[in-house]
Design a protein around this motif. Structure first.
Motif, mmCIF file in Angstrom:
data_model
loop_
_atom_site.group_PDB
_atom_site.id
_atom_site.type_symbol
_atom_site.label_atom_id
_atom_site.label_comp_id
_atom_site.label_asym_id
_atom_site.label_seq_id
_atom_site.Cartn_x
_atom_site.Cartn_y
_atom_site.Cartn_z
ATOM 1 N N SER A 49 46.768 54.364 22.026
ATOM 2 C CA SER A 49 45.880 53.535 22.850
ATOM 3 C C SER A 49 44.959 54.394 23.713
ATOM 4 C CB SER A 49 46.705 52.601 23.741
ATOM 5 O OG SER A 49 47.421 51.673 22.959
ATOM 6 N N ALA A 50 45.486 55.549 24.145
ATOM 7 C CA ALA A 50 44.660 56.454 24.953
ATOM 8 C C ALA A 50 43.459 56.938 24.146
ATOM 9 C CB ALA A 50 45.494 57.634 25.425
ATOM 10 N N LEU A 51 43.667 57.151 22.844
ATOM 11 C CA LEU A 51 42.561 57.551 21.976
ATOM 12 C C LEU A 51 41.633 56.365 21.699
ATOM 13 C CD1 LEU A 51 44.555 59.723 19.395
ATOM 14 C CD2 LEU A 51 43.116 60.538 21.268
ATOM 15 N N GLN A 52 42.235 55.194 21.498
ATOM 16 C CA GLN A 52 41.441 53.998 21.213
ATOM 17 C C GLN A 52 40.472 53.672 22.353
ATOM 18 O OE1 GLN A 52 44.234 50.808 20.634
ATOM 19 N NE2 GLN A 52 45.483 51.968 19.192
ATOM 20 N N SER A 53 40.896 53.924 23.584
ATOM 21 C CA SER A 53 40.100 53.502 24.748
ATOM 22 C C SER A 53 38.765 54.220 24.842
ATOM 23 C CB SER A 53 40.897 53.719 26.040
ATOM 24 O OG SER A 53 41.207 55.092 26.219
ATOM 25 N N GLY A 54 38.591 55.317 24.120
ATOM 26 C CA GLY A 54 37.299 56.006 24.136
ATOM 27 C C GLY A 54 36.169 55.121 23.640
ATOM 28 N N SER A 55 36.506 54.147 22.781
ATOM 29 C CA SER A 55 35.468 53.261 22.234
ATOM 30 C C SER A 55 34.937 52.291 23.279
ATOM 31 C CB SER A 55 36.030 52.477 21.055
ATOM 32 O OG SER A 55 37.085 51.621 21.478
ATOM 33 N N VAL A 56 35.678 52.118 24.392
ATOM 34 C CA VAL A 56 35.252 51.183 25.438
ATOM 35 C C VAL A 56 33.906 51.578 26.017
ATOM 36 C CG1 VAL A 56 35.824 50.259 27.723
ATOM 37 C CG2 VAL A 56 37.626 50.526 25.987
ATOM 38 N N ILE A 57 33.675 52.901 26.132
ATOM 39 C CA ILE A 57 32.416 53.392 26.706
ATOM 40 C C ILE A 57 31.231 52.883 25.904
ATOM 41 C CG2 ILE A 57 31.062 55.449 27.260
ATOM 42 C CD1 ILE A 57 33.715 56.935 27.636
ATOM 43 N N GLY A 58 31.317 53.010 24.593
ATOM 44 C CA GLY A 58 30.200 52.581 23.755
ATOM 45 C C GLY A 58 30.038 51.077 23.710
ATOM 46 N N LEU A 59 31.156 50.340 23.687
ATOM 47 C CA LEU A 59 31.078 48.882 23.586
ATOM 48 C C LEU A 59 30.380 48.242 24.762
ATOM 49 C CD1 LEU A 59 34.634 48.042 22.181
ATOM 50 C CD2 LEU A 59 32.452 47.677 21.025
ATOM 51 N N THR A 60 30.566 48.786 25.971
ATOM 52 C CA THR A 60 29.977 48.174 27.159
ATOM 53 C C THR A 60 28.529 48.547 27.351
ATOM 54 O OG1 THR A 60 30.886 49.992 28.475
ATOM 55 C CG2 THR A 60 32.150 47.949 28.410
ATOM 56 N N ARG A 61 27.991 49.414 26.532
ATOM 57 C CA ARG A 61 26.575 49.788 26.646
ATOM 58 C C ARG A 61 25.744 49.195 25.539
ATOM 59 N NH1 ARG A 61 26.901 56.144 28.639
ATOM 60 N NH2 ARG A 61 27.743 55.672 30.692
ATOM 61 N N GLN A 62 26.339 48.335 24.751
ATOM 62 C CA GLN A 62 25.591 47.711 23.647
ATOM 63 C C GLN A 62 24.694 46.601 24.161
ATOM 64 O OE1 GLN A 62 28.536 46.530 20.798
ATOM 65 N NE2 GLN A 62 28.888 48.620 20.076
ATOM 66 N N TYR A 68 47.156 50.500 29.536
ATOM 67 C CA TYR A 68 47.952 50.503 28.309
ATOM 68 C C TYR A 68 49.321 49.904 28.605
ATOM 69 C CZ TYR A 68 44.666 54.441 27.903
ATOM 70 O OH TYR A 68 43.561 55.234 27.956
ATOM 71 N N GLN A 69 49.826 49.132 27.656
ATOM 72 C CA GLN A 69 51.140 48.512 27.868
ATOM 73 C C GLN A 69 51.851 48.345 26.533
ATOM 74 O OE1 GLN A 69 51.451 45.406 30.856
ATOM 75 N NE2 GLN A 69 52.536 44.119 29.390
ATOM 76 N N LEU A 70 53.143 48.650 26.539
ATOM 77 C CA LEU A 70 53.950 48.430 25.348
ATOM 78 C C LEU A 70 53.992 46.933 25.071
ATOM 79 C CD1 LEU A 70 55.646 50.138 23.367
ATOM 80 C CD2 LEU A 70 57.653 49.549 24.742
ATOM 81 N N GLY A 125 48.262 47.150 13.878
ATOM 82 C CA GLY A 125 49.251 46.086 13.912
ATOM 83 C C GLY A 125 49.570 45.690 15.349
ATOM 84 N N PRO A 126 50.365 44.611 15.526
ATOM 85 C CA PRO A 126 50.659 44.096 16.878
ATOM 86 C C PRO A 126 51.248 45.153 17.814
ATOM 87 C CG PRO A 126 51.373 42.544 15.203
ATOM 88 C CD PRO A 126 50.972 43.787 14.475
ATOM 89 N N ARG A 127 52.099 46.044 17.301
ATOM 90 C CA ARG A 127 52.719 47.051 18.157
ATOM 91 C C ARG A 127 51.704 48.069 18.672
ATOM 92 N NH1 ARG A 127 56.978 46.180 14.537
ATOM 93 N NH2 ARG A 127 59.062 46.073 15.469
ATOM 94 N N PHE A 128 50.632 48.258 17.943
ATOM 95 C CA PHE A 128 49.681 49.319 18.294
ATOM 96 C C PHE A 128 48.401 48.776 18.939
ATOM 97 C CE2 PHE A 128 52.576 51.724 15.847
ATOM 98 C CZ PHE A 128 52.427 53.032 16.256
ATOM 99 N N ARG A 129 48.445 47.538 19.391
ATOM 100 C CA ARG A 129 47.318 46.993 20.156
ATOM 101 C C ARG A 129 47.687 47.071 21.640
ATOM 102 N NH1 ARG A 129 47.111 41.698 16.298
ATOM 103 N NH2 ARG A 129 46.536 42.780 14.357
ATOM 104 N N GLY A 130 47.732 48.294 22.129
ATOM 105 C CA GLY A 130 48.289 48.557 23.459
ATOM 106 C C GLY A 130 47.324 48.465 24.623
ATOM 107 N N ILE A 131 46.022 48.245 24.366
ATOM 108 C CA ILE A 131 45.046 48.145 25.469
ATOM 109 C C ILE A 131 44.975 46.693 25.916
ATOM 110 C CG2 ILE A 131 42.648 48.468 26.173
ATOM 111 C CD1 ILE A 131 42.398 50.656 24.107
ATOM 112 N N ASP A 132 45.544 46.409 27.082
ATOM 113 C CA ASP A 132 45.535 45.038 27.583
ATOM 114 C C ASP A 132 44.313 44.742 28.444
ATOM 115 O OD1 ASP A 132 47.754 44.209 26.304
ATOM 116 O OD2 ASP A 132 49.112 44.305 28.011
#
Length: 396
Positions: free
Chosen positions: A383-396, A361-363, A332-339
């Motif tokens: 968000s700290a856990l979500q950011s782990g997916s960034v590694i894989g996304l940039t290597r696609q 990360y930002q509130l 949801g909007p509150r939990f999309r903390g990776i800007d």
């Protein structure tokens, strides 16, 4: 060696002056033509016994090869030029040699060679030469993965510069902007790159202007406002040329446009992923084999990374959370903390604690006032856990 007559010597000087003028123009518009002209001139100068001409041609050949990313090939002509140059005239060739060696990951040899030149300039109390070599030492430190040391060294180089020496100061400002970019000090990068751009403009140095604009374009891309980048129009045009080349199956045209696009920024050309999709959408939709052509030619294209440190690719926020939604996690909007998210797009240097991704990360604004009192809001922790997916996304 045969004796050169006075008329041959004069002829050689005329050829050298003409060559120098043409070479500077071609270097900014058509590096390939500049290399061809330089190799033809090299043979002419050799026939005339013109050492100055030979050295100028060797230097230009090395410079073109560095611009094209052919670093190993550039080392030999750069060294050949240095053998014939007096100490006071060796700065440009030494810089090219360092760029070539760094491109081949020969940082130790680059440092050793530059240290030797720095010592010679110190012995002659030549502050101009000392400043130039100190600047190169900063470049080497940055390539070794020590941007903090590089920043300290570039400040030392600026302290050695004569304020009236605009030519050297322009290069120091450009190198400073490159180092600050690696440190992700974007405001400071913007200031230094603009100073470099103004100095290059006053000098009429178009190649320098292009490099400064590439750094400026990178800053605006990282800030998420690529439409403000000075190289934006050229990036859009280069992207269209790439799409056109795909339709025609023109591999040379595709790689030429791709290399042009790469030169317009350090690692993030000022054009969004959405715009890239829009440009390529038509040709990909009507031509099923186009994707194979793009993959085959993208892997072969060479990119000039002489200004780059590590290459990180930005991840769009909407794309990141759309991917989670498609995978069954609807934040949801509150939990999309990776800007802001940047992931490594190239291999690390082998350093044990080298970062693979960065995220901010930002509130979010959707949070209620009472939530802002949390020292560790659940959305930030998530968000700290979500950011782990960034590694894989940039290597696609």
């Amino acid at each position: 060696m045969r004796k050169v007559s006075a008329s041959e010597h004069l002829s050689g000087l005329i050829v050298l002056l003409r060559f120098s003028k043409d070479a500077r123009a071609l270097l900014t518009t058509s590096p390939g033509d500049a290399e061809t002209r330089a190799r033809e001139a090299l043979q002419t100068f050799r026939n005339l016994g013109n050492i100055d001409g030979e050295t100028a041609a060797q230097t230009l050949i090395a410079k073109v090869l560095v611009l094209r990313g052919s670093w190993q090939e550039a080392i030999r002509p750069a060294r050949n030029a240095l053998k014939s140059l007096k100490l006071a005239n060796c700065i440009d060739a030494q810089k090219i040699l360092v760029r070539a060696l760094l491109g081949c990951s020969q940082t130790g040899e680059a440092r050793q060679s530059t240290t030797a030149k720095l010592t010679e300039f110190e012995q002659q109390s030549d502050r101009h030469g000392q400043a130039a070599m100190t600047m190169l030492m900063a470049t080497i430190s940055a390539a070794e993965g020590n941007p903090t040391e590089a920043w300290s060294t570039i400040q030392e180089a600026q302290g050695l510069c004569d304020p009236s020496d605009l030519k050297l100061l322009s290069k120091v400002h450009l190198e400073a902007s490159s180092i600050l970019l690696q440190l992700r000090m974007l405001d400071e990068t913007l200031v230094r790159a603009q100073e470099a751009l103004m100095a290059f403009w006053k000098l009429g140095d178009r190649l320098g202007e292009q490099k400064a604009n590439a750094v400026l374009s990178e800053v605006y891309s990282l800030r998420g406002v690529p439409h403000l980048a000075p190289n934006r129009p050229q990036a859009v045009e280069a992207m269209k040329e790439m799409a056109k080349a795909v339709g025609l199956r023109d591999a040379d045209g595709y790689q030429k446009a791709s290399e042009q696009l790469a030169r317009l920024a350090v690692s993030n050309p000022p054009i969004s992923k959405k715009e890239k999709r829009e440009v390529f959408d038509e040709v990909l939709r009507r031509d099923q084999a186009a994707s194979d052509f793009i993959r085959a030619n993208s892997s072969a294209s060479k990119v000039d990374t002489s200004l780059a440190g590590e290459t990180f690719r930005a991840v769009e926020k909407k794309g990141l959370y759309f991917g989670y939604r498609a995978g069954g996690i609807a934040y949801g909007p509150r939990f999309r903390g990776i800007d802001v998210a940047l992931g490594r797009a190239t291999a690390a240097r082998g350093i044990e604690d080298e970062a693979h991704a960065y995220a901010v990360y930002q509130l979010q604004e959707e949070a209620d006032d009472w939530e802002k009192g949390y020292r560790a809001h659940p959305s930030i922790l998530d968000s700290a856990l979500q950011s782990g997916s960034v590694i894989g996304l940039t290597r696609q």
